[in-house]
Design a protein around this motif. Structure first.
Motif, mmCIF file in Angstrom:
data_model
loop_
_atom_site.group_PDB
_atom_site.id
_atom_site.type_symbol
_atom_site.label_atom_id
_atom_site.label_comp_id
_atom_site.label_asym_id
_atom_site.label_seq_id
_atom_site.Cartn_x
_atom_site.Cartn_y
_atom_site.Cartn_z
ATOM 1 N N ARG A 83 -27.949 -7.640 37.801
ATOM 2 C CA ARG A 83 -27.940 -9.088 38.016
ATOM 3 C C ARG A 83 -27.615 -9.765 36.691
ATOM 4 N NH1 ARG A 83 -30.581 -11.338 42.153
ATOM 5 N NH2 ARG A 83 -29.304 -13.090 41.460
ATOM 6 N N LEU A 84 -26.866 -10.852 36.743
ATOM 7 C CA LEU A 84 -26.431 -11.579 35.555
ATOM 8 C C LEU A 84 -26.933 -13.014 35.581
ATOM 9 C CD1 LEU A 84 -24.591 -10.114 33.445
ATOM 10 C CD2 LEU A 84 -24.347 -9.148 35.723
ATOM 11 N N ASN A 85 -27.275 -13.530 34.410
ATOM 12 C CA ASN A 85 -27.743 -14.906 34.266
ATOM 13 C C ASN A 85 -26.978 -15.564 33.115
ATOM 14 O OD1 ASN A 85 -29.239 -17.289 34.432
ATOM 15 N ND2 ASN A 85 -30.829 -16.520 33.052
ATOM 16 N N PRO A 86 -26.078 -16.533 33.412
ATOM 17 C CA PRO A 86 -25.727 -17.039 34.737
ATOM 18 C C PRO A 86 -24.924 -16.020 35.545
ATOM 19 C CG PRO A 86 -24.389 -18.096 33.048
ATOM 20 C CD PRO A 86 -25.397 -17.276 32.327
ATOM 21 N N PRO A 87 -24.863 -16.196 36.869
ATOM 22 C CA PRO A 87 -24.291 -15.165 37.736
ATOM 23 C C PRO A 87 -22.780 -15.002 37.633
ATOM 24 C CG PRO A 87 -24.975 -17.073 39.022
ATOM 25 C CD PRO A 87 -25.503 -17.278 37.648
ATOM 26 N N SER A 88 -22.097 -15.865 36.902
ATOM 27 C CA SER A 88 -20.651 -15.734 36.727
ATOM 28 C C SER A 88 -20.282 -14.639 35.731
ATOM 29 C CB SER A 88 -20.055 -17.062 36.252
ATOM 30 O OG SER A 88 -20.692 -17.489 35.045
ATOM 31 N N GLY A 89 -21.287 -14.028 35.096
ATOM 32 C CA GLY A 89 -21.031 -13.034 34.063
ATOM 33 C C GLY A 89 -20.721 -11.654 34.608
ATOM 34 N N TYR A 90 -20.677 -10.700 33.696
ATOM 35 C CA TYR A 90 -20.464 -9.303 34.053
ATOM 36 C C TYR A 90 -21.104 -8.432 32.987
ATOM 37 C CZ TYR A 90 -16.710 -9.551 30.563
ATOM 38 O OH TYR A 90 -16.005 -9.748 29.406
ATOM 39 N N ALA A 91 -21.351 -7.183 33.331
ATOM 40 C CA ALA A 91 -21.823 -6.175 32.384
ATOM 41 C C ALA A 91 -20.773 -5.087 32.296
ATOM 42 C CB ALA A 91 -23.147 -5.587 32.855
ATOM 43 N N LEU A 92 -20.710 -4.420 31.157
ATOM 44 C CA LEU A 92 -19.811 -3.293 30.983
ATOM 45 C C LEU A 92 -20.643 -2.014 30.919
ATOM 46 C CD1 LEU A 92 -17.287 -4.678 28.342
ATOM 47 C CD2 LEU A 92 -16.925 -4.386 30.795
ATOM 48 N N GLN A 93 -20.308 -1.062 31.766
ATOM 49 C CA GLN A 93 -21.047 0.205 31.796
ATOM 50 C C GLN A 93 -20.047 1.352 31.791
ATOM 51 O OE1 GLN A 93 -24.232 0.518 34.649
ATOM 52 N NE2 GLN A 93 -25.121 2.180 33.456
ATOM 53 N N ARG A 94 -20.284 2.308 30.885
ATOM 54 C CA ARG A 94 -19.446 3.503 30.809
ATOM 55 C C ARG A 94 -20.250 4.694 31.310
ATOM 56 N NH1 ARG A 94 -17.105 6.551 25.389
ATOM 57 N NH2 ARG A 94 -15.627 7.934 26.464
ATOM 58 N N VAL A 95 -19.652 5.527 32.142
ATOM 59 C CA VAL A 95 -20.277 6.753 32.640
ATOM 60 C C VAL A 95 -19.330 7.896 32.269
ATOM 61 C CG1 VAL A 95 -21.204 7.968 34.634
ATOM 62 C CG2 VAL A 95 -21.304 5.464 34.560
ATOM 63 N N TYR A 96 -19.814 8.840 31.424
ATOM 64 C CA TYR A 96 -18.910 9.886 30.946
ATOM 65 C C TYR A 96 -19.683 11.162 30.634
ATOM 66 C CZ TYR A 96 -20.533 8.797 26.150
ATOM 67 O OH TYR A 96 -21.294 8.599 25.032
ATOM 68 N N THR A 97 -18.993 12.285 30.721
ATOM 69 C CA THR A 97 -19.570 13.594 30.417
ATOM 70 C C THR A 97 -18.986 14.123 29.111
ATOM 71 O OG1 THR A 97 -17.866 14.646 31.770
ATOM 72 C CG2 THR A 97 -19.970 14.166 32.844
ATOM 73 N N ASP A 98 -19.617 15.161 28.576
ATOM 74 C CA ASP A 98 -19.151 15.732 27.316
ATOM 75 C C ASP A 98 -17.700 16.190 27.392
ATOM 76 O OD1 ASP A 98 -21.456 15.612 25.516
ATOM 77 O OD2 ASP A 98 -22.423 16.994 26.906
ATOM 78 N N ASP A 99 -17.322 16.791 28.514
ATOM 79 C CA ASP A 99 -15.958 17.314 28.639
ATOM 80 C C ASP A 99 -14.975 16.275 29.163
ATOM 81 O OD1 ASP A 99 -16.599 17.098 31.321
ATOM 82 O OD2 ASP A 99 -16.437 19.247 31.755
ATOM 83 N N ARG A 100 -15.449 15.050 29.407
ATOM 84 C CA ARG A 100 -14.644 13.927 29.893
ATOM 85 C C ARG A 100 -14.026 14.188 31.266
ATOM 86 N NH1 ARG A 100 -17.193 12.841 25.818
ATOM 87 N NH2 ARG A 100 -16.528 11.314 24.234
#
Length: 265
Positions: free
Chosen positions: A191-208
């Motif tokens: 959830r974002l405050n204000p809701p017009s925002g965004y979050a950046l999330q990276r999901v990665y493994t050692d071997d990519r």
């Protein structure tokens, strides 16, 4: 769009906007739903072979579980406010909820046998802590940590201030290799405050073999089946997320990405 990023749907007849199941996520343990209920709306579920932690993200509701009436719980206007209330419902039981005000609830589930009684988790039972320093500072609310009774579930809320990072330095928990690391699937409800925002999330493994960077909007769920999973809040936007974790053993032991572990020293 990445299959790790789950967008909310329009509310169905029961107010449900998210329905992550082990089948839909293509994993084994974690289930997660979000409901947005109007005042007076009711909801009832059988838990089957899964225990449940129902988190009051916003609003008040009259709740019951395991044959016990627990009265009215909740009260905060949004998840960015403190003092979360939650309801624990064991496997092989029923829980029910009637919204006293407009409500948003998160339903966190994982495998269980019904060994524990139903209970309310009050705000004064939720451990609060601040982790990190500088722009790595974030504020944690431990709703259902491993020190509190449950069979599989681990549930936590985190507030990340604008411009800060969470789940950082990057860490993972995808190997059943105790005492050094535990295997836990995980969902992030953003959830974002204000809701017009965004979050950046990276999901990665050692071997990519897995390496995805996701822009999560207000109300999105990010699935973390394996790998490291840091998340950042851009300047101007406060980030809330609700984490659900579960695996073969109910313990949280993580492994830091060696490339970034230096900053902890």
């Amino acid at each position: 769009m990445s299959n790790l990023l789950v967008k909310p749907s329009k509310p169905d007849a029961n107010g449900r906007i998210h329905a992550v199941t082990p089948a839909s996520a293509e994993w084994t343990y974690v289930g997660f739903e979000v409901y947005r209920l109007k005042s007076g709306q009711s909801l009832k579920q059988q838990t089957g072979d899964r225990e449940a932690c129902i988190v009051m993200l916003a609003g008040k509701a009259h709740v019951a579980a395991g044959g016990k009436d627990f009265g009215i719980i909740g009260g905060r206007a949004s998840p960015f406010e403190p003092d979360p209330w939650s309801l624990y419902a064991p496997a092989r039981s029923e829980w029910a909820l009637k919204a006293e005000t407009d409500c948003e609830i998160g339903v966190c589930t994982a495998p269980g046998e019904g060994k524990l009684p139903a209970r309310v988790i009050r705000p004064d039972q939720v451990g609060q802590e601040t982790r990190g320093k500088g722009t790595n500072t974030r504020h944690v609310r431990n709703i259902l940590p491993e020190t509190e009774p449950a069979e599989s579930l681990l549930v936590v809320e985190v507030i990340t201030p604008p411009g800060h990072w969470s789940s950082y330095p990057p860490h993972k928990h995808d190997r059943d290799a105790l005492p050094n690391e535990s295997l836990l699937e995980e969902t992030y409800y953003h959830r974002l405050n204000p809701p017009s925002g965004y979050a950046l999330q990276r999901v990665y493994t050692d071997d990519r073999s897995l390496d995805e960077t996701l822009a999560a909007s207000d109300g999105d769920v990010v699935l973390v089946p394996k790998g490291y999973h840091p998340v950042g809040a851009p300047h101007g936007y406060e980030l809330y997320y609700l984490n659900v974790m579960a695996g073969p053993k109910r313990i949280w032991k993580f492994h830091n990405d060696p490339a970034h572990e230096w900053m902890l020293k």
